[in-house]
Design a protein around this motif. Structure first.
Motif, PDB file in Angstrom:
ATOM      1  N   SER A 163      62.603  70.180  -1.352  1.00  0.00           N
ATOM      2  CA  SER A 163      63.250  69.128  -0.567  1.00  0.00           C
ATOM      3  C   SER A 163      63.432  69.573   0.879  1.00  0.00           C
ATOM      4  CB  SER A 163      64.606  68.788  -1.189  1.00  0.00           C
ATOM      5  OG  SER A 163      65.282  67.816  -0.417  1.00  0.00           O
ATOM      6  N   MET A 166      60.119  69.272   2.586  1.00  0.00           N
ATOM      7  CA  MET A 166      59.811  67.881   2.900  1.00  0.00           C
ATOM      8  C   MET A 166      60.565  67.437   4.154  1.00  0.00           C
ATOM      9  SD  MET A 166      57.563  66.686   0.826  1.00  0.00           S
ATOM     10  CE  MET A 166      57.784  64.925   1.082  1.00  0.00           C
ATOM     11  N   LYS A 167      61.822  67.853   4.239  1.00  0.00           N
ATOM     12  CA  LYS A 167      62.610  67.502   5.412  1.00  0.00           C
ATOM     13  C   LYS A 167      62.010  68.113   6.677  1.00  0.00           C
ATOM     14  CE  LYS A 167      66.983  66.910   2.938  1.00  0.00           C
ATOM     15  NZ  LYS A 167      68.364  67.420   2.735  1.00  0.00           N
ATOM     16  N   GLU A 170      59.075  66.074   7.632  1.00  0.00           N
ATOM     17  CA  GLU A 170      59.523  64.817   8.231  1.00  0.00           C
ATOM     18  C   GLU A 170      59.926  65.024   9.689  1.00  0.00           C
ATOM     19  OE1 GLU A 170      62.634  63.456   5.748  1.00  0.00           O
ATOM     20  OE2 GLU A 170      61.307  62.850   4.095  1.00  0.00           O
ATOM     21  N   ARG A 171      60.616  66.146   9.952  1.00  0.00           N
ATOM     22  CA  ARG A 171      61.000  66.426  11.339  1.00  0.00           C
ATOM     23  C   ARG A 171      59.767  66.639  12.221  1.00  0.00           C
ATOM     24  NH1 ARG A 171      64.972  69.548   8.707  1.00  0.00           N
ATOM     25  NH2 ARG A 171      63.823  71.465   9.115  1.00  0.00           N
ATOM     26  N   GLU A 173      56.806  65.402  11.658  1.00  0.00           N
ATOM     27  CA  GLU A 173      56.134  64.104  11.799  1.00  0.00           C
ATOM     28  C   GLU A 173      56.830  63.260  12.849  1.00  0.00           C
ATOM     29  OE1 GLU A 173      54.268  60.793   8.764  1.00  0.00           O
ATOM     30  OE2 GLU A 173      56.158  61.748   8.234  1.00  0.00           O
ATOM     31  N   GLU A 174      58.164  63.270  12.841  1.00  0.00           N
ATOM     32  CA  GLU A 174      58.921  62.531  13.859  1.00  0.00           C
ATOM     33  C   GLU A 174      58.620  63.052  15.259  1.00  0.00           C
ATOM     34  OE1 GLU A 174      62.949  62.957  12.716  1.00  0.00           O
ATOM     35  OE2 GLU A 174      62.831  61.563  11.010  1.00  0.00           O
ATOM     36  N   ASP A 177      55.176  61.844  16.289  1.00  0.00           N
ATOM     37  CA  ASP A 177      55.233  60.427  16.677  1.00  0.00           C
ATOM     38  C   ASP A 177      55.838  60.271  18.064  1.00  0.00           C
ATOM     39  OD1 ASP A 177      54.113  59.696  14.285  1.00  0.00           O
ATOM     40  OD2 ASP A 177      56.041  59.219  13.303  1.00  0.00           O
TER      41      ASP A 177
END
Length: 224
Positions: A163, A166-167, A170-171, A173-174, A177
């Motif tokens: 987990s 994954m976090k 995500e960071r 990926e943000e 972006d």
């Protein structure tokens, strides 16, 4: 009953020694039960020996009683036959068996008491071991549950780690972006700053001179 006391001491010493070095309760309880079962076999053997002694003592008493009855009967027959001397001889023999019977009866009483105590102790130990057997099953069941819980805890720890990963993704990926949005915004700003004259120059820079001449000719024809 010294043997019984020794057996109980051995049992106590064995369980304490196993508990001191206990790492896997399930394996330790199996080892303890093995030792206790071996000790019970010794008690059973001792009990059988004491019971055999009781039977032997009882048999001696019964055989002695038979001799007493035998010589009593012979004395009676001798008296009936009018032979008092023979009767007295038989009674003397009978008395020797009576005297001997007193010692035999004492020995039998002791043997009987010992056999009774040994049987009671044997039965109690057997019942105790049966109880221990059930407790062993309970202990092994608890150990199995504990090991399963340990596995679940490890899997849960792995899930927590996954987990966290994954976090982290995500960071990232943000952030990617956000970088892309900034780049696109900068491109739009750069596009707004272009000189319109340059666009016009680009529009007309490639015109052929013959086209201009054709345009002038057309204007004359039209009176313009």
């Amino acid at each position: 009953m010294g043997m019984i006391s020794r057996f109980k001491d051995i049992m106590s010493a064995n369980i304490n020694a196993l508990l001191d070095k206990c790492e896997d309760p399930a394996k330790m309880i199996d080892e303890y039960m093995r030792q206790v079962t071996e000790q019970l076999a010794e008690v059973k053997s001792e009990t059988a020996g004491v019971m055999a002694e009781e039977k032997r003592a009882k048999r001696l008493v019964e055989e002695n009683d038979e001799q007493i009855a035998k010589y009593d009967n012979l004395a009676r027959k001798a008296l009936k036959a009018g032979n008092e001397d023979d009767a007295k001889a038989f009674l003397t023999k009978k008395q020797s068996y009576v005297d001997n019977g007193i010692d035999l009866q004492k020995a039998y009483s002791i043997a009987h008491d010992n056999a009774t105590k040994m049987r009671e102790m044997h039965d109690k130990l057997t019942k105790d071991i049966q109880s221990l057997e059930q407790r062993r099953k309970n202990i092994k069941a608890k150990v199995a549950v504990a090991k399963t819980q340990e596995k679940i805890n490890k899997v849960t720890g792995s899930m927590d780690s996954a987990s966290d990963s994954m976090k982290a993704f995500e960071r990232m990926e943000e952030k990617a972006d956000r970088m892309l949005d900034e780049a696109n915004s900068m491109a739009e700003l750069n596009s707004d700053e272009e000189d319109p004259i340059e666009d016009l120059e680009a529009k007309y820079a490639g015109k052929d001179a013959s086209v201009d001449e054709e345009l002038e000719k057309l204007k004359k024809e039209m009176g313009l």
